[in-house]
Design a protein around this motif. Structure first.
Motif, PDB file in Angstrom:
ATOM      1  N   VAL A 104       0.829  -1.214   0.000  1.00 33.23           N
ATOM      2  CA  VAL A 104       0.000   0.000   0.000  1.00 33.23           C
ATOM      3  C   VAL A 104       0.864   1.266   0.000  1.00 33.23           C
ATOM      4  N   ARG A 141      -7.022   1.668   1.580  1.00 31.40           N
ATOM      5  CA  ARG A 141      -6.180   1.774   2.777  1.00 31.40           C
ATOM      6  C   ARG A 141      -7.011   1.570   4.038  1.00 31.40           C
ATOM      7  N   ARG A 145      -6.329  -1.140   6.946  1.00 31.26           N
ATOM      8  CA  ARG A 145      -5.538  -0.301   7.854  1.00 31.26           C
ATOM      9  C   ARG A 145      -5.022  -1.022   9.101  1.00 31.26           C
ATOM     10  N   ASP A 153       2.391   3.442   7.486  1.00 28.64           N
ATOM     11  CA  ASP A 153       1.259   4.333   7.711  1.00 28.64           C
ATOM     12  C   ASP A 153       1.720   5.793   7.821  1.00 28.64           C
TER      13      ASP A 153
END
Length: 187
Positions: A104, A141, A145, A153
């Protein structure tokens, strides 16, 4: 800044007028002082009228800009164009379902690399497509998460902040051009 200039000029003119009347009070008659006050008042009226004309014109241009922006945003994005834009901005990460906690941050990095490279030539409609892609990326995301590493992050949040800054900067530039201010240097 530009809208406060007439007010500063009015203040400065008033100060000049008061100084002029006070300095010439001893060497002039009341009728002469009265004429000086009339002349300075005419100058102030002229400045105020010019400022009002500029403000009315800026208000009209602002309404036109807002109206055009509302019309543009009310039109749906083309699916084919959005898919093309997604492929262009995300490359190998264009399938949002393939984005996982391990890649990500790389997807956001790819997205921002392309935004930085292409943003200077984009129209507002191009930014609408980039916004749509950014929202899809953020939705993905949010879905994963809880499994994203903290370091990734933090990196993602900094890239999100950069994107929002670039987008808002473009909006301000376009808005400034629409109301007649000189365009700021594109960053």
């Amino acid at each position: 800044m530009e809208t406060s200039a007439p007010y500063f000029l009015l203040f400065r003119t008033n100060l000049l007028l008061a100084s002029l009347v006070w300095l010439t009070a001893c060497d002039s008659t009341p009728r002469e002082r009265q004429e000086i006050v009339r002349q300075e008042a005419r100058k102030l009226d002229t400045l105020a009228d010019k400022a009002a004309v500029k403000l009315r014109a800026a208000g009209r241009r602002t309404m036109q800009y807002d109206s055009a922006a509302r019309v543009r945003k009310s039109q749906p994005l083309g699916k084919a164009a959005e898919a093309s834009f997604t492929k262009e901005l995300l490359g190998t990460y264009s399938d949002f379902q393939s984005i996982n906690p391990d890649n990500v941050a790389a997807a956001y990095t790819q997205f921002m690399r392309q935004v930085r490279a292409k943003r200077r030539t984009w129209t507002q409609r191009d930014w609408d497509y980039a916004d749509a892609i950014y929202k899809h990326l953020n939705e993905r995301r949010r879905a994963i998460r809880l499994d994203i590493r903290a370091s990734d992050d933090v990196r993602i949040k900094s890239l999100q902040a950069e994107y929002l800054a670039l987008e808002n900067g473009r909006d301000l530039k376009d808005y400034g051009q629409a109301i007649g201010n000189k365009p700021a240097a594109d960053r």
